[in-house]
Every structure is written in structure tokens, then in C-alpha cells.
Scaffold this motif. Sequence first.
Motif, mmCIF file in Angstrom:
data_model
loop_
_atom_site.group_PDB
_atom_site.id
_atom_site.type_symbol
_atom_site.label_atom_id
_atom_site.label_comp_id
_atom_site.label_asym_id
_atom_site.label_seq_id
_atom_site.Cartn_x
_atom_site.Cartn_y
_atom_site.Cartn_z
ATOM 1 N N MET A 210 0.915 -1.172 -0.042
ATOM 2 C CA MET A 210 -0.010 0.075 0.111
ATOM 3 C C MET A 210 0.878 1.342 -0.002
ATOM 4 O O MET A 210 1.909 1.275 0.779
ATOM 5 C CB MET A 210 -0.915 -0.080 1.259
ATOM 6 C CG MET A 210 -1.805 1.191 1.159
ATOM 7 S SD MET A 210 -3.066 1.136 2.755
ATOM 8 C CE MET A 210 -4.017 -0.199 2.134
ATOM 9 N N ASP B 91 -3.002 4.330 -4.592
ATOM 10 C CA ASP B 91 -2.289 3.811 -3.254
ATOM 11 C C ASP B 91 -2.819 2.572 -3.016
ATOM 12 O O ASP B 91 -2.244 1.683 -2.242
ATOM 13 C CB ASP B 91 -2.524 4.746 -2.023
ATOM 14 C CG ASP B 91 -1.542 5.724 -2.346
ATOM 15 O OD1 ASP B 91 -0.554 5.800 -3.029
ATOM 16 O OD2 ASP B 91 -1.874 7.067 -1.663
ATOM 17 N N TRP B 92 -4.173 1.864 -3.276
ATOM 18 C CA TRP B 92 -4.504 0.613 -2.883
ATOM 19 C C TRP B 92 -5.797 0.517 -3.762
ATOM 20 O O TRP B 92 -6.817 1.246 -3.825
ATOM 21 C CB TRP B 92 -5.194 0.344 -1.656
ATOM 22 C CG TRP B 92 -5.218 -1.060 -1.302
ATOM 23 C CD1 TRP B 92 -6.788 -1.351 -1.215
ATOM 24 C CD2 TRP B 92 -4.472 -2.182 -0.842
ATOM 25 N NE1 TRP B 92 -6.409 -2.856 -1.098
ATOM 26 C CE2 TRP B 92 -5.317 -3.311 -1.001
ATOM 27 C CE3 TRP B 92 -2.979 -2.175 -1.135
ATOM 28 C CZ2 TRP B 92 -5.000 -4.310 -0.717
ATOM 29 C CZ3 TRP B 92 -2.565 -3.609 -0.891
ATOM 30 C CH2 TRP B 92 -3.541 -4.692 -0.656
ATOM 31 N N GLU C 47 -8.437 -2.937 -5.463
ATOM 32 C CA GLU C 47 -8.752 -4.310 -5.756
ATOM 33 C C GLU C 47 -8.864 -4.535 -7.061
ATOM 34 O O GLU C 47 -8.934 -5.861 -7.357
ATOM 35 C CB GLU C 47 -10.089 -4.746 -5.104
ATOM 36 C CG GLU C 47 -10.216 -4.726 -3.567
ATOM 37 C CD GLU C 47 -9.215 -5.569 -2.663
ATOM 38 O OE1 GLU C 47 -8.804 -6.662 -3.230
ATOM 39 O OE2 GLU C 47 -8.576 -5.184 -1.709
ATOM 40 N N ARG D 58 -1.597 -4.145 -6.236
ATOM 41 C CA ARG D 58 -2.504 -3.464 -5.738
ATOM 42 C C ARG D 58 -2.289 -1.833 -5.803
ATOM 43 O O ARG D 58 -3.286 -1.208 -5.529
ATOM 44 C CB ARG D 58 -2.569 -3.778 -4.127
ATOM 45 C CG ARG D 58 -2.939 -5.197 -4.067
ATOM 46 C CD ARG D 58 -4.404 -5.552 -4.400
ATOM 47 N NE ARG D 58 -4.863 -6.861 -4.224
ATOM 48 C CZ ARG D 58 -5.685 -7.467 -4.890
ATOM 49 N NH1 ARG D 58 -6.476 -6.998 -5.864
ATOM 50 N NH2 ARG D 58 -5.971 -8.847 -4.415
ATOM 51 N N ALA D 59 -1.263 -1.395 -6.114
ATOM 52 C CA ALA D 59 -0.630 -0.014 -6.092
ATOM 53 C C ALA D 59 0.050 0.306 -7.180
ATOM 54 O O ALA D 59 0.731 -0.289 -7.780
ATOM 55 C CB ALA D 59 -0.123 0.461 -4.649
#
Length: 217
Positions: free
Chosen positions: A24, A180-181, A183, A160-161
Amino acid sequence: MTCTILARCAETGQLGIGLVSSMMAVTGRCAFVRAGVGAVVVQSMADPRLGPAALELLQAGYRPVAVLRAFDRTEEAFEFRQVALVSARGDTAVHSGKRAAGVCGAAEAKDCASLCNRMVDPRLPQLMVEACVQSSGELAGRLMAALRVATAGGGAGTVRAAGLLIAEHEPWPLVDLRIDWTEGDPVEELDRLWGLWRPQMRDYLNRALDPAIAIDP
């Protein structure tokens, strides 16, 4: 897992970094640029203090390889780190410590370098450099091309980022975009942000430099 691409545009002088990661908010901890000086990435047990320190040494006249030698002498945990630099002259240097995380690798070319850790496909650093070097157009697009290669076919593992950071002439970034994050697909989302920012970024620059000619985006 973190994979990064650093590059200089010889035509514009832009210095930039593209990054993807399973962690993250990595862009804020790992990527550092300074107009007219260089771009630095610090990853794998990243110590964010090393980014500004490297830029200060570059600005003082150190070559990228000399910066890494200085860190190797002074940083006790340097064997855990990965560090890559590209200078405003296009010189590069990369370091992957012997205790860096997982399967690690690096690659370099003129004006360009790549670092990866915890990767599934060990060819990724070289493939990312090739994608950047062989792409045409503005620097952001070339960095994005390298990030697409990193995530194609799952070679980078779970991502994820993502981030895109570019300096041009001013003391603040011309481009500073981050996922930053998510799914979803962070590279796809980052590319969408770049598509939104690209036609507006000069207007925002004019707001700072010459408000009288600025156009409300």
C-alpha cells in the motif's frame, strides 16, 4: 513485490518514475524526483531518508554510481535495500542488496533503469527497460508502457498499487499520480488518471507561474 522504472527524457529534460507494487501507498515512500537533478527509487525494506539524501548528493555533483558507493560505506542496512538512480545527464546506477526481498533484479540502459523484488518472472527488469526505451512519445507514456509490461501475464505477481511521478523544470512535480490501493487493476486506473491529468497539467502549471494567462480547467 515492487517493480519500478526510472527514466530521463533527453529532449525535454523530464525525470520520471513509474511504479507498481503489492504494498500500500508505496509511491510516497519509494519514489523521489528533483528537476534538473535526478530520479531515485528506494525499495525493499525501503528507508525513505535515502531518497532525499541521494538527490542531495546528485545535486552536489556525485555521479549515480558514486552515490551508491557512499551509501554502501555509511548505511548499515544497505544489504537489505534496492536503490536505483538516473541523473539529469542520463547516467544510471542500481543496487540490489544480497538480503533484499525475494527474487530481485535490475536492468539499465542509457537514460533508463529498472528494479524489481519478489517478482515471479526474473526477466521483468530487462523487459521493462526495453519497453521504455523502445516506446516513443512523452516520458509519461513510456513509463506507463513499462508498467504494463510488468503486470502483463502476472509476471509481477499480485499488484495493488501504482504511481507516476515526473519532474520537469519546477521544484514541484509536473505529474504526481497515485493509486495507493485498489482491488482492481492499478495500472489501468493509473492510466485513466493520466488521461485526465494530461490535458490539464499545463493549465495548473500556468496558475502557479503566470496566473494572468491561466485557463480554468
